[in-house]
Design a protein around this motif. Sequence first.
Motif: not given
Length: 219
Positions: A140-143, A189-195, A197-204
Amino acid sequence: MAIVIAIDGPAGAGKSTIARRVAGRLGFTYIDSGAMYRAVALWALREKLDPADAHRMEQLALAAAITLEGDGVVLNGEDVSDAIRAPEVSRAASQVATIAGVRRALVEKQRVIGAARNVVMEGRDIGSVVFPQADVKIFLDAESGERARRRAAEVNGDHDAIARQMRERDERDRERAESPLTQAPDAVYLDSTGLSVEEVEEAILKLVRARITNGKEFR
Ligand code: DC
């Protein structure tokens, strides 16, 4: 065999928030491996020991009784959940985390926990070293700008100072010889920039559902 979901990445990428939520949704135990490095660092600072003293730090890591209970962290019988979040502890934690003997001791504790029950474990080397056979691995990454903004909002601190400390810590975590922060070849690899919390959670959760079949059951 218990299920392991590994979430690695740099500071401020959202690992804790996301790992805690994913664990809640799956009914798994959330494990913050960084809290263990922080607990050893806190003990060292209290004893006025040098966090760069490899031999003493390894002794502390071996002797430390660390239990993670929900969001609470207990070191040698004392609740240190708040104390380990102090900026000087963050700094010392990234120093003790460079020491091979410390890592050996804490990785052993992490493996014991992960063998006993289904876990979502977050850290820097969970998918690469602690559980190379993890069922699901996320990087999990972000800018960096966004990571500093998030961390500053979280601790309500000075943005520039936090950005500086985070850069220093990330550099040490990525460049150390022992188990540096790195993406395992089979991690997603998941870039959470601009996402959100719910979107990242759903993706995982989607990845977890797709990967975990074959008699391994979870609710
Ligand atoms: O995730 P955190 O910021 O609480 O981690 C504190 C420090 O511990 C961080 O500088 C990196 C280190 N760490 C590590 O080396 N390996 C882990 N699995 C978890 C944390």
